[in-house]
Enzyme design. Structure first.
Site, PDB file in Angstrom:
ATOM      1  N   TYR A  46      45.319  47.925  37.083  1.00  0.00           N
ATOM      2  CA  TYR A  46      44.936  46.436  37.090  1.00  0.00           C
ATOM      3  C   TYR A  46      46.222  45.571  37.389  1.00  0.00           C
ATOM      4  O   TYR A  46      46.164  44.818  38.255  1.00  0.00           O
ATOM      5  CB  TYR A  46      44.267  46.056  35.913  1.00  0.00           C
ATOM      6  CG  TYR A  46      43.620  44.753  35.996  1.00  0.00           C
ATOM      7  CD1 TYR A  46      42.348  44.942  36.347  1.00  0.00           C
ATOM      8  CD2 TYR A  46      44.291  43.455  35.599  1.00  0.00           C
ATOM      9  CE1 TYR A  46      41.783  43.780  36.288  1.00  0.00           C
ATOM     10  CE2 TYR A  46      43.538  42.308  35.447  1.00  0.00           C
ATOM     11  CZ  TYR A  46      42.299  42.582  35.965  1.00  0.00           C
ATOM     12  OH  TYR A  46      41.467  41.327  36.042  1.00  0.00           O
TER      13      TYR A  46
ATOM     14  N   ASP B  71      34.895  33.979  31.022  1.00  0.00           N
ATOM     15  CA  ASP B  71      33.581  34.541  30.216  1.00  0.00           C
ATOM     16  C   ASP B  71      32.634  34.971  31.404  1.00  0.00           C
ATOM     17  O   ASP B  71      31.744  34.491  31.728  1.00  0.00           O
ATOM     18  CB  ASP B  71      33.087  33.132  29.536  1.00  0.00           C
ATOM     19  CG  ASP B  71      32.005  33.826  28.481  1.00  0.00           C
ATOM     20  OD1 ASP B  71      31.495  34.811  28.469  1.00  0.00           O
ATOM     21  OD2 ASP B  71      31.479  32.805  27.969  1.00  0.00           O
TER      22      ASP B  71
HETATM   23  N1  LIG Z   1      36.928  38.028  33.708  1.00  0.00           N
HETATM   24  C1  LIG Z   1      38.181  37.911  33.478  1.00  0.00           C
HETATM   25  O1  LIG Z   1      38.779  37.659  32.324  1.00  0.00           O
HETATM   26  C2  LIG Z   1      39.092  37.813  34.666  1.00  0.00           C
HETATM   27  C3  LIG Z   1      40.535  37.271  34.483  1.00  0.00           C
HETATM   28  C4  LIG Z   1      41.435  37.388  35.478  1.00  0.00           C
HETATM   29  C5  LIG Z   1      40.931  37.806  36.976  1.00  0.00           C
HETATM   30  N2  LIG Z   1      39.718  38.279  36.742  1.00  0.00           N
HETATM   31  C6  LIG Z   1      39.380  38.732  38.334  1.00  0.00           C
HETATM   32  O2  LIG Z   1      38.263  37.850  38.764  1.00  0.00           O
HETATM   33  C7  LIG Z   1      37.518  38.626  39.697  1.00  0.00           C
HETATM   34  C8  LIG Z   1      36.159  38.154  39.336  1.00  0.00           C
HETATM   35  O3  LIG Z   1      35.586  38.975  38.206  1.00  0.00           O
HETATM   36  P1  LIG Z   1      34.603  38.606  37.191  1.00  0.00           P
HETATM   37  O4  LIG Z   1      35.382  38.033  36.051  1.00  0.00           O
HETATM   38  O5  LIG Z   1      33.652  37.442  37.759  1.00  0.00           O
HETATM   39  O6  LIG Z   1      33.975  39.813  36.733  1.00  0.00           O
HETATM   40  P2  LIG Z   1      32.382  40.573  37.070  1.00  0.00           P
HETATM   41  O7  LIG Z   1      32.486  41.743  36.929  1.00  0.00           O
HETATM   42  O8  LIG Z   1      31.460  39.568  36.468  1.00  0.00           O
HETATM   43  O9  LIG Z   1      32.198  40.211  38.752  1.00  0.00           O
HETATM   44  C9  LIG Z   1      32.895  41.191  39.671  1.00  0.00           C
HETATM   45  C10 LIG Z   1      32.103  41.700  40.643  1.00  0.00           C
HETATM   46  O10 LIG Z   1      32.773  42.192  41.686  1.00  0.00           O
HETATM   47  C11 LIG Z   1      32.052  43.359  42.191  1.00  0.00           C
HETATM   48  N3  LIG Z   1      32.826  44.605  42.579  1.00  0.00           N
HETATM   49  C12 LIG Z   1      33.621  45.356  41.833  1.00  0.00           C
HETATM   50  N4  LIG Z   1      34.008  46.419  42.579  1.00  0.00           N
HETATM   51  C13 LIG Z   1      33.430  46.202  43.778  1.00  0.00           C
HETATM   52  C14 LIG Z   1      33.607  46.716  45.164  1.00  0.00           C
HETATM   53  N5  LIG Z   1      34.377  48.039  45.173  1.00  0.00           N
HETATM   54  N6  LIG Z   1      32.839  46.352  46.010  1.00  0.00           N
HETATM   55  C15 LIG Z   1      32.322  45.277  45.945  1.00  0.00           C
HETATM   56  N7  LIG Z   1      31.981  44.512  44.867  1.00  0.00           N
HETATM   57  C16 LIG Z   1      32.745  44.901  43.604  1.00  0.00           C
HETATM   58  C17 LIG Z   1      31.081  43.793  40.826  1.00  0.00           C
HETATM   59  O11 LIG Z   1      29.868  44.399  41.324  1.00  0.00           O
HETATM   60  C18 LIG Z   1      31.139  42.512  40.392  1.00  0.00           C
HETATM   61  O12 LIG Z   1      29.815  41.808  40.759  1.00  0.00           O
HETATM   62  C19 LIG Z   1      38.006  40.008  39.440  1.00  0.00           C
HETATM   63  O13 LIG Z   1      38.982  40.174  40.748  1.00  0.00           O
HETATM   64  C20 LIG Z   1      38.787  39.993  38.380  1.00  0.00           C
HETATM   65  O14 LIG Z   1      39.888  41.081  38.338  1.00  0.00           O
HETATM   66  C21 LIG Z   1      38.864  38.319  35.808  1.00  0.00           C
END
Ligand SMILES: NC(=O)c1ccc[n+]([C@@H]2O[C@H](COP(=O)([O-])OP(=O)(O)OC[C@H]3O[C@@H](n4cnc5c(N)ncnc54)[C@H](O)[C@@H]3O)[C@@H](O)[C@H]2O)c1
Length: 265
Positions: free
Chosen positions: A164, A198
């Site tokens: 990650y 969230d």
């Molecule tokens: N939630 C957190 O705390 C947080 C913090 C910092 C960064 N992020 C980043 O934010 C971004 C969005 O995450 P989120 O929080 O909305 O989580 P989430 O899990 O709700 O959404 C992520 C989406 O990406 C899709 N996905 C995953 N792998 C995939 C693939 N190989 N091909 C196509 N789609 C794919 C999933 O199906 C999901 O719908 C991510 O890159 C995550 O790393 C999240």
């Protein structure tokens, strides 16, 4: 065009952009990833994003495609652009959190994290940048990194965590290279770095278990501002600014949306 648009931040960005008048190409529903211990986005989730975008009277073309598959991403973008007419904004947002799973396939967790969040972001740039260049009138690309793309996580050397952190730092390199490469075409490229948001990525049993087993991690994940988890829309607001003309000379930057996480002492 938004990857990971079925739910969470990707959905919030789709809805926020639709409210501002954008049509949307939404991509999600990956093939299963064995090392991810929670459910990923589904067709039903993607359909809900479609309904929410359509409420704003905008068009949306949704694709079940996996960002690890360059051909599938390319086909989705080509078909989406031919139906909607043009491309202006690209959000490489898809991601997974597999540092929290059972200790089983540690090496696999590293490779999956890199495949989805670094190679997947590169596929998204590969599939979209030539279209923006050919159109000849600029554009804006934002890659969703994380605070884990600005500093290391103080956690165990779990392979998924290493993957990650490496992927989220890696997209900063990609962003800086593409920002240089595309600047002469007035195409801007930036990264956003959210603190905890969230969404289902952190609202699941596996994450709760991981945090209770590693109390030090919970302490190290605290923000400076008194807000433990941001709402997805908080990230959307920053992205709406970044892709707008108000940010027309902002490129090659790493933009934290982190409630002071990175400066907390
Ligand atoms: N939630 C957190 O705390 C947080 C913090 C910092 C960064 N992020 C980043 O934010 C971004 C969005 O995450 P989120 O929080 O909305 O989580 P989430 O899990 O709700 O959404 C992520 C989406 O990406 C899709 N996905 C995953 N792998 C995939 C693939 N190989 N091909 C196509 N789609 C794919 C999933 O199906 C999901 O719908 C991510 O890159 C995550 O790393 C999240």
């Amino acid at each position: 065009m938004i990857t990971g648009a079925a739910r969470g931040q990707g959905r919030a960005h789709a809805v926020g952009l639709a409210a501002e008048g954008a049509d949307v190409i939404a991509l999600d529903v990956p093939a299963p990833v064995d090392t991810v211990p929670y459910r990923l986005g589904s067709r039903e989730d993607l359909d809900q994003t479609v309904r929410l975008v359509e409420k704003y009277g905008r068009r949306v073309i949704a694709f079940e495609a996996d960002v690890r598959d360059l051909a599938a991403v390319g086909e989705a973008v080509t078909r989406g652009v031919s139906e909607l007419g043009r491309l202006d904004i690209v959000l490489a947002n898809a991601g997974i959190m597999n540092s929290i799973g059972p200790a089983g396939d540690r090496d696999g967790a590293f490779y999956d994290a890199i495949d989805v969040m670094l190679t997947g972001a590169w596929h998204t740039l590969r599939a979209t940048a030539p279209i923006l260049v050919d159109q000849g009138d600029g554009g804006s690309i934002v890659i969703t990194s994380s605070t884990a793309g600005l500093r290391g996580l103080r956690t165990h050397l779990e392979a998924g965590s290493a993957g990650y952190v490496a992927a989220k730092h890696g997209v900063v390199g990609l962003m800086r290279m593409y920002a240089n490469l595309l600047a002469e075409h007035s195409i801007r490229v930036n990264t956003v770095h959210p603190t905890g948001v969230d969404t289902a990525m952190v609202r699941n049993d596996a994450f709760d278990e991981f945090v209770s087993e590693h109390p030090g991690l919970a302490r190290s994940l605290k923000n400076a501002l008194p807000k433990p988890l941001l709402d997805p829309e908080d990230v959307t607001k920053t992205i709406l600014w970044l892709v707008s003309d108000d940010a027309r000379y902002v490129t090659g930057t790493t933009v934290p949306v982190d409630a002071g996480f990175c400066v907390r002492t």
